[in-house]
Design a protein around this motif. Structure first.
Motif, short mmCIF file in Angstrom:
data_model
loop_
_atom_site.label_atom_id
_atom_site.label_comp_id
_atom_site.label_asym_id
_atom_site.label_seq_id
_atom_site.Cartn_x
_atom_site.Cartn_y
_atom_site.Cartn_z
N VAL A 123 -29.39 12.03 13.47
CA VAL A 123 -28.97 12.21 14.81
C VAL A 123 -29.07 10.90 15.66
N SER A 124 -30.14 10.56 15.76
CA SER A 124 -30.44 9.31 16.67
C SER A 124 -29.77 7.96 16.16
N VAL A 125 -29.98 7.79 14.68
CA VAL A 125 -29.47 6.58 14.06
C VAL A 125 -27.79 6.48 14.38
N VAL A 126 -27.03 7.77 14.03
CA VAL A 126 -25.76 7.63 14.56
C VAL A 126 -25.42 7.38 15.92
N GLN A 127 -26.04 7.61 16.83
CA GLN A 127 -25.85 7.45 18.23
C GLN A 127 -26.20 6.02 18.63
N PHE A 128 -27.42 5.31 17.82
CA PHE A 128 -27.78 3.98 18.10
C PHE A 128 -26.79 2.85 17.24
N LEU A 129 -26.45 3.47 16.00
CA LEU A 129 -25.69 2.29 15.06
C LEU A 129 -24.18 2.27 15.62
N SER A 130 -23.56 3.41 15.67
CA SER A 130 -22.09 3.43 16.10
C SER A 130 -21.76 2.53 17.02
N PRO A 131 -22.20 2.39 18.18
CA PRO A 131 -21.70 1.45 19.19
C PRO A 131 -21.88 0.18 18.74
N LEU A 132 -22.65 -0.33 17.70
CA LEU A 132 -22.88 -1.61 17.22
C LEU A 132 -21.94 -2.07 16.21
N VAL A 133 -21.73 -1.12 15.44
CA VAL A 133 -20.56 -1.53 14.21
C VAL A 133 -19.26 -1.44 14.70
N VAL A 134 -18.78 -0.55 15.67
CA VAL A 134 -17.49 -0.45 16.14
C VAL A 134 -17.05 -1.87 16.80
N THR A 135 -18.08 -2.83 17.09
CA THR A 135 -17.61 -4.14 17.93
C THR A 135 -17.31 -5.33 16.93
N ALA A 136 -17.56 -4.91 15.53
CA ALA A 136 -17.15 -5.82 14.61
C ALA A 136 -16.73 -5.57 13.45
N GLY A 137 -15.91 -6.44 12.80
CA GLY A 137 -15.09 -5.78 11.71
C GLY A 137 -16.40 -6.06 10.29
N VAL A 138 -17.07 -5.31 10.35
CA VAL A 138 -18.14 -5.72 9.37
C VAL A 138 -17.64 -4.85 8.01
N LEU A 139 -16.69 -4.02 7.85
CA LEU A 139 -16.25 -3.62 6.61
C LEU A 139 -15.07 -4.53 6.06
N GLY A 140 -14.62 -5.53 6.77
CA GLY A 140 -13.59 -6.49 6.31
C GLY A 140 -12.29 -5.65 6.39
N ILE A 141 -11.43 -5.89 5.46
CA ILE A 141 -10.12 -5.39 5.20
C ILE A 141 -10.21 -4.08 4.68
N PHE A 142 -11.28 -3.46 4.37
CA PHE A 142 -11.51 -2.24 3.91
C PHE A 142 -11.20 -1.20 4.91
N ALA A 143 -11.65 -1.32 6.12
CA ALA A 143 -11.62 -0.61 7.47
C ALA A 143 -10.19 -0.48 8.02
N GLY A 144 -9.42 -1.52 7.85
CA GLY A 144 -8.16 -1.64 8.67
C GLY A 144 -8.16 -2.38 9.75
N ASP A 145 -7.16 -2.50 10.64
CA ASP A 145 -7.06 -3.45 11.89
C ASP A 145 -7.91 -2.79 13.02
N PRO A 146 -8.11 -3.82 14.06
CA PRO A 146 -8.90 -3.30 15.13
C PRO A 146 -7.84 -2.65 16.20
N GLN A 147 -8.79 -1.88 17.09
CA GLN A 147 -7.80 -1.56 18.19
C GLN A 147 -8.21 -2.57 19.68
N THR A 148 -7.41 -2.26 20.49
CA THR A 148 -7.82 -3.12 21.64
C THR A 148 -7.70 -2.29 22.83
N ILE A 149 -9.17 -2.58 23.41
CA ILE A 149 -9.24 -1.56 24.76
C ILE A 149 -9.49 -2.47 25.94
N LEU A 150 -9.53 -1.89 27.03
CA LEU A 150 -9.92 -2.61 28.31
C LEU A 150 -11.37 -2.11 28.62
#
Length: 472
Positions: A180-207
């Motif tokens: 429960v706590s790890v998903v809340q702590f880790l998710s904001p970190l992994v979404v800021t970088a292409g840590v899975l490379g080409i396997f995860a797909g293209d990034p999105q752009t937000i303001l």
């Protein structure tokens, strides 16, 4: 003559334990303990991943508006709440699966099922034209993770002797709850970088703060996929089924005629229901009462503490008795809610975030201890009940009663887990209803105190007082 591999039936037999008597100290020390520990330490990461997927929408739903998804606030709320509802309901059915299918088989199958929502969410969030109904279905499918808890706890309860069930169940659930706590702590970190490379797909752009930022929101889901696959394989090849744990639905359904099943549902709703409900509602409550505070900087700490101390609750109960620990724990929970009321902006303190936050940490810690203590009570209650009136010198009768007590105890563990999980929906909804009708959360918090007082009375009368019906 060339050698051949053992027949498939022989290999399968090695994974099925036809003789399992953990209450026999000689058996336990010679071989039982080692087998039980292997099954526990494979079960823990599988349950951790289940909780991570179950709570994934608490992170994903918050991100959707910035990605261009045109969903209303009410629709976003339901995306966050749907996994709690489906997970709690699935727990009812999962409660009975281990004796029907086998612990090894069901752990592997139920863990592998987490791949469906994880992969589906990772694909869906990359297209902001994804229909809301698709997202809602994916949110409901995350309930697979919530359901896994009941079958996991039921399975592990079969492996350990009575005096060690509290510690074993506490470790399984406590380390599993960390998801429960790890998903809340880790998710904001992994979404800021292409840590899975080409396997995860293209990034999105937000303001963000007026600047364009690239994010990989799909990583919040995809990051769990390889670990889920690995855990499912480990369960299939590394765990065991217990032949004597097999039972029909009818045999397990006997718990619905047992008073103590329903009483423990009430107590577990007070402990685990509070844990998962406070975890779901804490960020929103912070934002509504202390708008200058960033809730994401603090919200993950409470569930972390609650998960970490759960094994301690089991250990305390093995040492002092589950009923005693549960009773005083509910006293502390009522005091914790009183502390929250004191430090609210509308309370006598005039508003103190430090005091409010510390009071909630007390609540999270006590929910964790109570989770461990109540789950230690259940197998002891049903084993004691089954053995009452049985001649201790009649080995066959003792073995039969022990098997029935363990079966009913395991089913009750699962069923109480199902009822407790509904707290993940009702506590945040209580906050919302109270704020909408009265302008603040005080009414909901007073209801929580009244509920804890009821739990104190039930625990004292049936389980902890001198001459109690079922001391444990």
């Amino acid at each position: 003559m060339p050698t051949t591999s053992p027949p498939r039936s022989t290999r399968a037999a090695r994974r099925t334990l036809h003789l399992w008597t953990p209450e026999d100290k000689a058996f336990w020390e010679q071989e039982g303990q080692a087998i039980a520990r292997i099954n526990l330490w494979i079960s823990v990461p599988a349950l951790f991943l289940a909780f991570a997927i179950w709570q994934l929408w608490s992170v994903v739903a918050v991100s959707l508006p910035a990605l261009g998804f045109r969903y209303t606030t009410d629709q976003l709320f339901w995306l966050a709440a749907a996994p709690a509802l489906s997970g709690a309901t699935l727990r009812i059915f999962y409660s009975f699966m281990v004796p029907l299918v086998g612990g090894r088989r069901w752990t592997a199958i139920s863990t592998a099922s987490l791949l469906i929502p994880a992969i589906g969410i990772g694909i869906a969030v990359q297209d902001n034209t994804t229909p809301y109904t698709t997202m809602l279905v994916l949110a409901l499918l995350c309930g697979f993770g919530g359901g896994n808890f009941s079958s996991s706890m039921s399975n592990i309860s079969f492996f350990f002797p009575k005096e060690r069930k509290g510690s074993a169940l506490g470790v399984n659930a406590g380390l599993g709850n960390l998801g429960v706590s790890v998903v809340q702590f880790l998710s904001p970190l992994v979404v800021t970088a292409g840590v899975l490379g080409i396997f995860a797909g293209d990034p999105q752009t937000i303001l963000r703060n007026g600047n364009e930022v690239r994010v990989w929101t799909q990583n919040a889901a995809f990051i769990w996929v390889p670990w889920i696959a690995l855990a499912a394989v480990a369960a299939w090849f590394g765990m065991n089924d217990i032949a004597e744990a097999r039972a029909s639905v009818a045999a397990q359904a006997a718990i619905f005629r047992r008073k103590h099943n329903w009483l423990m549902c009430l107590l577990y709703l007070g402990t685990f229901g509070s844990f998962i409900g406070y975890a779901a509602g804490f960020p929103l409550l912070i934002r509504s009462q202390f708008p200058d505070i960033n809730p994401l900087a603090f919200a993950w700490l409470g569930p972390l503490l609650g998960a970490v101390v759960r094994p301690f609750g089991g250990w305390l109960s093995d040492r002092w008795g589950g009923a005693t620990v549960t009773l005083w724990n509910f006293v502390a929970m009522a005091a914790g809610v009183a502390g929250v009321l004191w430090f609210l902006p509308s309370g006598p303190s005039g508003g103190s975030f430090a005091g409010f936050f510390l009071a909630f940490l007390v609540l999270f810690i006590t929910t964790g201890i109570g989770n461990g203590s109540t789950f230690r009570m259940i197998p002891v209650i049903f084993l004691t009940q089954a053995l009452r009136g049985v001649d201790p010198n009649d080995a066959a009768a003792v073995a039969r009663a022990t098997r029935e007590g363990n079966t009913e105890g395991a089913a009750t563990l699962g069923f109480t887990g199902a009822i407790g999980a509904y707290g993940g929906f009702f506590i945040p909804k209580s906050y919302g209803t109270s704020i909408a009708n009265t302008g603040g959360p005080e009414a909901a918090l007073y209801v929580f105190i009244a509920f804890y007082l009821l739990c104190i009375a039930v625990t004292w009368w049936f389980y902890s007082r001198r001459g109690a019906e079922m001391p444990c």
